[in-house]
Motif scaffolding. Structure first.
Motif, PDB file in Angstrom:
ATOM      1  N   ARG A  22      12.893  19.232  -3.274  1.00  0.00           N
ATOM      2  CA  ARG A  22      13.139  20.871  -3.662  1.00  0.00           C
ATOM      3  C   ARG A  22      14.776  21.054  -3.665  1.00  0.00           C
ATOM      4  NH1 ARG A  22       8.728  21.747   0.030  1.00  0.00           N
ATOM      5  NH2 ARG A  22       7.330  23.081  -1.112  1.00  0.00           N
ATOM      6  N   ALA A  81       7.117  32.045  23.022  1.00  0.00           N
ATOM      7  CA  ALA A  81       5.599  31.446  23.159  1.00  0.00           C
ATOM      8  C   ALA A  81       5.635  30.205  23.897  1.00  0.00           C
ATOM      9  CB  ALA A  81       4.748  31.339  21.791  1.00  0.00           C
ATOM     10  N   ARG A  87       0.295  20.243  20.585  1.00  0.00           N
ATOM     11  CA  ARG A  87      -0.677  19.875  19.668  1.00  0.00           C
ATOM     12  C   ARG A  87       0.236  18.687  18.868  1.00  0.00           C
ATOM     13  NH1 ARG A  87      -4.613  23.459  17.933  1.00  0.00           N
ATOM     14  NH2 ARG A  87      -4.709  22.456  15.974  1.00  0.00           N
ATOM     15  N   GLY A  89       1.033  17.908  15.765  1.00  0.00           N
ATOM     16  CA  GLY A  89       2.207  18.137  14.993  1.00  0.00           C
ATOM     17  C   GLY A  89       3.570  18.656  15.668  1.00  0.00           C
ATOM     18  N   PRO A  91       6.888  19.519  17.970  1.00  0.00           N
ATOM     19  CA  PRO A  91       8.157  18.656  18.079  1.00  0.00           C
ATOM     20  C   PRO A  91       8.292  18.062  19.235  1.00  0.00           C
ATOM     21  CG  PRO A  91       8.469  21.228  18.167  1.00  0.00           C
ATOM     22  CD  PRO A  91       7.137  21.038  17.832  1.00  0.00           C
ATOM     23  N   TRP A  98       8.161  28.043  21.882  1.00  0.00           N
ATOM     24  CA  TRP A  98       8.888  28.591  20.631  1.00  0.00           C
ATOM     25  C   TRP A  98       9.662  29.850  20.972  1.00  0.00           C
ATOM     26  CZ3 TRP A  98       8.288  25.199  16.697  1.00  0.00           C
ATOM     27  CH2 TRP A  98       7.345  24.454  16.570  1.00  0.00           C
ATOM     28  N   LEU A 100      12.134  33.190  19.195  1.00  0.00           N
ATOM     29  CA  LEU A 100      13.122  33.819  17.984  1.00  0.00           C
ATOM     30  C   LEU A 100      14.472  33.842  18.766  1.00  0.00           C
ATOM     31  CD1 LEU A 100      10.714  36.500  16.724  1.00  0.00           C
ATOM     32  CD2 LEU A 100      12.136  34.717  15.742  1.00  0.00           C
ATOM     33  N   ILE A 147      16.350  21.688   8.930  1.00  0.00           N
ATOM     34  CA  ILE A 147      16.400  22.484  10.208  1.00  0.00           C
ATOM     35  C   ILE A 147      16.232  21.455  11.257  1.00  0.00           C
ATOM     36  CG2 ILE A 147      14.031  23.009  10.057  1.00  0.00           C
ATOM     37  CD1 ILE A 147      16.536  25.421  10.756  1.00  0.00           C
TER      38      ILE A 147
ATOM     39  N   PRO B 122      -4.713  25.360  12.527  1.00  0.00           N
ATOM     40  CA  PRO B 122      -3.630  25.992  12.770  1.00  0.00           C
ATOM     41  C   PRO B 122      -2.507  25.335  11.975  1.00  0.00           C
ATOM     42  CG  PRO B 122      -4.957  26.025  14.790  1.00  0.00           C
ATOM     43  CD  PRO B 122      -5.326  25.089  13.642  1.00  0.00           C
ATOM     44  N   GLU B 123      -2.626  24.034  11.909  1.00  0.00           N
ATOM     45  CA  GLU B 123      -1.336  23.364  11.206  1.00  0.00           C
ATOM     46  C   GLU B 123      -1.563  23.507   9.552  1.00  0.00           C
ATOM     47  OE1 GLU B 123      -3.036  21.767  13.574  1.00  0.00           O
ATOM     48  OE2 GLU B 123      -1.217  21.945  15.038  1.00  0.00           O
ATOM     49  N   PRO B 131       9.295  26.340   3.165  1.00  0.00           N
ATOM     50  CA  PRO B 131       9.625  24.670   3.613  1.00  0.00           C
ATOM     51  C   PRO B 131      11.025  24.154   4.143  1.00  0.00           C
ATOM     52  CG  PRO B 131       9.956  25.066   1.174  1.00  0.00           C
ATOM     53  CD  PRO B 131       9.681  26.529   1.800  1.00  0.00           C
ATOM     54  N   TYR B 132      12.044  25.374   4.227  1.00  0.00           N
ATOM     55  CA  TYR B 132      13.266  24.972   4.679  1.00  0.00           C
ATOM     56  C   TYR B 132      13.574  25.284   6.164  1.00  0.00           C
ATOM     57  CZ  TYR B 132      13.534  26.083  -0.527  1.00  0.00           C
ATOM     58  OH  TYR B 132      12.918  26.210  -1.631  1.00  0.00           O
ATOM     59  N   TYR B 133      12.930  26.742   6.575  1.00  0.00           N
ATOM     60  CA  TYR B 133      13.475  27.070   7.792  1.00  0.00           C
ATOM     61  C   TYR B 133      12.089  27.004   8.784  1.00  0.00           C
ATOM     62  CZ  TYR B 133      17.497  29.185   5.619  1.00  0.00           C
ATOM     63  OH  TYR B 133      18.601  29.348   5.147  1.00  0.00           O
ATOM     64  N   LEU B 134      10.862  26.934   8.459  1.00  0.00           N
ATOM     65  CA  LEU B 134       9.776  27.153   9.283  1.00  0.00           C
ATOM     66  C   LEU B 134       8.831  25.960   9.466  1.00  0.00           C
ATOM     67  CD1 LEU B 134       8.787  30.926   8.629  1.00  0.00           C
ATOM     68  CD2 LEU B 134       9.929  29.795  10.751  1.00  0.00           C
ATOM     69  N   LEU B 137       9.350  22.664  11.188  1.00  0.00           N
ATOM     70  CA  LEU B 137       9.347  22.661  12.534  1.00  0.00           C
ATOM     71  C   LEU B 137       8.192  22.306  13.401  1.00  0.00           C
ATOM     72  CD1 LEU B 137      11.275  25.983  13.220  1.00  0.00           C
ATOM     73  CD2 LEU B 137      12.232  23.547  13.585  1.00  0.00           C
ATOM     74  N   GLY B 138       7.147  22.156  12.489  1.00  0.00           N
ATOM     75  CA  GLY B 138       5.892  21.873  13.188  1.00  0.00           C
ATOM     76  C   GLY B 138       5.281  22.927  13.815  1.00  0.00           C
ATOM     77  N   LEU B 139       5.607  23.994  13.277  1.00  0.00           N
ATOM     78  CA  LEU B 139       5.137  25.593  13.971  1.00  0.00           C
ATOM     79  C   LEU B 139       3.795  25.863  13.363  1.00  0.00           C
ATOM     80  CD1 LEU B 139       6.523  28.001  15.381  1.00  0.00           C
ATOM     81  CD2 LEU B 139       7.046  28.899  13.334  1.00  0.00           C
ATOM     82  N   ASP B 140       3.138  26.105  14.204  1.00  0.00           N
ATOM     83  CA  ASP B 140       1.465  26.227  13.864  1.00  0.00           C
ATOM     84  C   ASP B 140       1.027  27.909  13.974  1.00  0.00           C
ATOM     85  OD1 ASP B 140      -0.312  26.675  16.665  1.00  0.00           O
ATOM     86  OD2 ASP B 140       1.544  25.498  16.804  1.00  0.00           O
ATOM     87  N   SER B 143       0.862  29.396  17.390  1.00  0.00           N
ATOM     88  CA  SER B 143       2.139  29.440  18.086  1.00  0.00           C
ATOM     89  C   SER B 143       2.682  30.600  17.488  1.00  0.00           C
ATOM     90  CB  SER B 143       2.938  28.363  17.861  1.00  0.00           C
ATOM     91  OG  SER B 143       2.762  27.215  18.457  1.00  0.00           O
ATOM     92  N   SER B 239      10.534  35.669   6.834  1.00  0.00           N
ATOM     93  CA  SER B 239      11.218  35.142   8.140  1.00  0.00           C
ATOM     94  C   SER B 239      10.919  36.103   9.362  1.00  0.00           C
ATOM     95  CB  SER B 239      12.452  35.223   7.966  1.00  0.00           C
ATOM     96  OG  SER B 239      13.281  35.183   9.041  1.00  0.00           O
ATOM     97  N   LEU B 240      10.132  35.314  10.229  1.00  0.00           N
ATOM     98  CA  LEU B 240       9.757  35.943  11.420  1.00  0.00           C
ATOM     99  C   LEU B 240      10.999  36.544  12.212  1.00  0.00           C
ATOM    100  CD1 LEU B 240       7.118  33.459  12.846  1.00  0.00           C
ATOM    101  CD2 LEU B 240       6.852  35.234  11.398  1.00  0.00           C
TER     102      LEU B 240
END
Ligand SMILES: [Zn+2]
Lengths: 313, 346
Positions: A22, A81, A87, A89, A91, A98, A100, A147, B122-123, B131-134, B137-140, B143, B239-240
């Motif tokens: 990308r 959270a 899980r 996947g 980190p 998690w 903010l 990131i 969830p995944e 695809p850059y910031y979130l 991270l493996g954020l599901d 979460s 963005s959250l």
């Protein structure tokens, strides 16, 4: 069912070999480049707000300037959270949060990983996890401009733990050595003051009231009276079961109460004036130490009237 | 142009793999709405599904077999919940040159399985993240929802409020023959704090179909058409951290534009219990409004059909003559990012 009707199922996986390539553009690209160098930058919107992580335009469609602003590294936690059971996947393989995170100097937040230390799987969120917590990035040693160059964020240092140890050789002195020698033989010894006549157990070799040396040895029995007591709900190495009762026990024939455990009776039944007797450990376990007496247990005798103990509280 | 929901069908949703393919799940209800309306052909057909659920590109194309696409038909697809397919069909009907449209959505999340045998949904839903910031991270999905739940609780709400939503949804779901039979919330440990397993919608396979028609054609096809009085959808920042997660401004705006007021029943696309509370506030729904009497997504969540089912359920109250004005809401994207509101009237 006939074989022709058996339902077939197979495992299937979807992957993009080598991953997606990308282009990141000048805004996200600048952020990732600075990240690789260990810096956090936001981008200024026309209104002056600093957007973090940088985006090409803000949520209201406002344009951004070309001005990048270094922010953080200190960040403030907003929503969070707690992941007690990570899980596959995720980190970290141990519990984490998690969060903010808004870096100092920025007006918007980023989601990232909060590492609050080592917890066992399933652990509850620690009390330190709350909105407003101040954290800083933990950078990866080898950074590539993603990131994930920040491994996690960790709380500011607000406490340190500094172990202290100093060695001594203590001498009990003559009076205490003599007293503990008696305890080692199952005898409780005290001194009577030649001036006021009070009996001190254990003896100190002097009368703190009259300031005179004492030498007259007196042996007292291992029975006494509870003058006052406390019910303890915090475990102690010497009394691991809670609640336990610690009490002032005035031994018969002595004039100063000693601190001891009271057991063999529900904590709620212990009372001022209660008669007790020492429970000694088995003789083969005795040494020159007060632990020869395990604790005091109630005697089947009437309570001592308050007036008789009121001067010993 | 008056446009109405004239027919709705949904599967008896399944909490585990029934062995049927996506098309086999979908086909019977396409047949059901055709039979119900007597229509064999439609002026326009639009579907909503997610290729990632099947792990195959253009998987929605094979679903067209359930419609009967020869001779060629006028057809479109959204890679979203089928509520947005309904919106597209609604806009298409507004042109005035056709008078019927078929809308359907389907999803089979039970086939999304991790190597360890657990659900990978969830995944999988994280693949919709930037695809850059979130995403790296493996954020599901759960979460992210938990972050939003925390933001909502920080406004002064209690975890018991969430539990009450889950309890009501599950009880209503047990009375709905199409929803799953789920027990009352137990003393479950957190899934991802502050969310517990019962705060999260169950993995569900299923499908739904709706027929829209205009004016007199609608009156021919249905005794009591559910007229769409307003439909609008709005989106906010991906963005959250760029929005207030404890509120849903896009829902408020979509609701205002769609005329969301004076409704008796509201079907809300809340996949997590706190989302229902945020949506109620965003839409200004009072205690007199019956919310998710079907049990809602917390009782059955056939991904990509769940939002469309909200429209079908809301229309059902009008078809049966049990309500005069109802509301349907659908959502897409992380933490209620994108929201659609549709107001129906007798
Ligand atoms: Zn055929």
């Amino acid at each position: 069912m006939p074989p022709s009707e058996q339902l077939l199922a197979a495992d299937h996986s979807l992957a993009f070999p080598g991953g997606y390539t990308r282009s990141v553009g000048p805004v996200i690209g600048r952020f990732l480049t600075e990240l690789r160098d260990g810096r956090l930058v936001g981008v200024r919107a026309a209104s002056g707000r600093v957007l973090f992580p940088p985006v090409e335009y803000d949520a209201d469609g406002e344009t951004v300037t070309e001005e990048f602003v270094e922010v953080g590294p200190e960040c403030t936690v907003g929503a969070y959270a707690w992941v007690a059971r990570p899980r596959p996947g995720h980190p970290l393989e141990r519990p984490f949060a998690w969060a903010l995170l808004t870096p100092d100097g920025a007006d918007t937040a980023m989601v990232h990983v909060l590492d609050l230390g080592v917890f066992e799987e399933g652990a509850k969120a620690p009390k330190t996890l709350r909105a407003g917590l101040r954290v800083r990035p933990k950078w990866r040693g080898e950074r590539t401009g993603t990131i994930g160059d920040i491994e996690s964020f960790r709380p500011d240092v607000t406490m340190i733990n500094a172990p202290v140890e100093a060695g001594y050789r203590l001498s009990a002195g003559h009076a205490l050595s003599r007293f503990l020698g008696g305890i080692g033989e199952g005898r409780i010894l005290g001194h009577r003051c030649g001036v006021c006549g009070k009996v001190y157990v254990p003896m100190k070799g002097l009368c703190p009231v009259d300031g005179v040396p004492t030498t007259e040895e007196v042996e007292v029995p291992d029975t006494g009276t509870v003058t006052t007591f406390a019910v303890n709900n915090i475990p102690d190495p010497r009394a691991p079961d809670v609640p336990f009762v610690s009490a002032y026990v005035l031994l018969d024939g002595s004039d100063i109460a000693m601190v001891a455990l009271v057991a063999g009776v529900p904590a709620g039944d212990v009372r001022m004036g209660m008669r007790v007797r020492a429970v000694w450990r088995p003789r083969e376990e005795w040494g020159r130490t007060m632990t020869n007496i395990k604790w005091f247990e109630p005697l089947d005798e009437p309570d001592v009237p308050f007036d008789d103990i009121k001067d010993y509280l | 142009m008056d446009i109405a929901v004239v027919a709705f069908a949904q599967t008896e949703h399944m909490g585990e793999d029934s062995g049927r393919s996506e098309v086999e799940i979908l086909a019977p209800i396409i047949g059901e709405v055709k039979e119900r309306t007597g229509l064999k052909r439609f002026g326009f057909t639009c579907s909503g599904s997610l290729d990632y659920l099947a792990g195959a590109p253009f998987s929605f194309v094979s679903a067209l077999d359930a419609v009967g696409a020869w001779p060629p038909i006028s057809e479109s697809h959204v890679e979203m919940d089928a509520a947005w397919a309904l919106y597209e069909a609604y806009v298409r009907l507004l042109h005035g040159d056709i008078d019927t449209a078929l809308v359907y959505g389907f999803g089979k999340p039970s086939q999304v399985v991790r190597p360890d045998g657990e659900s990978g949904l969830p995944e999988l839903m994280s693949l919709q993240l930037d695809p850059y910031y979130l995403e790296p991270l493996g954020l599901d999905q759960v979460s992210m929802a938990a972050l939003q739940a925390r933001a909502y609780l920080e406004l002064g709400h209690k975890e018991d409020d969430l539990r009450a939503v889950a309890a009501r949804s599950r009880a209503d779901g047990r009375a709905n023959p199409y929803a799953l039979d789920l027990p009352d919330p137990g003393d479950d440990d957190y899934e991802i704090a502050p969310l517990r397993p019962y705060d999260c919608a169950p993995v569900t396979d299923g499908a739904a179909a709706i027929v829209l028609a205009t004016g007199d054609r609608a009156r021919e096809l249905c005794e009591r058409p559910a007229w769409i009085r307003g439909a609008d959808h709005r989106i906010e920042a991906h963005s959250l951290g760029a929005r207030d997660l404890g509120r849903s401004e896009s829902t408020t705006l979509a609701g205002q534009k769609a005329g969301a007021r004076d409704v008796e029943v509201a079907e809300l696309h809340a996949q997590f219990s706190h989302e229902e509370l945020i949506l109620r506030e965003a839409l200004g729904l009072g205690d007199d409004v019956r919310v998710n009497p079907s049990g809602g997504p917390l009782a059955a969540n056939p991904v990509m059909a769940t939002g469309l089912i909200r429209v079908g359920e809301a229309a059902g109250w009008i078809h049966r003559g049990e309500a005069r004005r109802t509301l349907a809401h659908a959502s897409y994207g992380p933490c209620l990012q994108s929201n659609l509101v549709c107001v129906l009237e007798a």
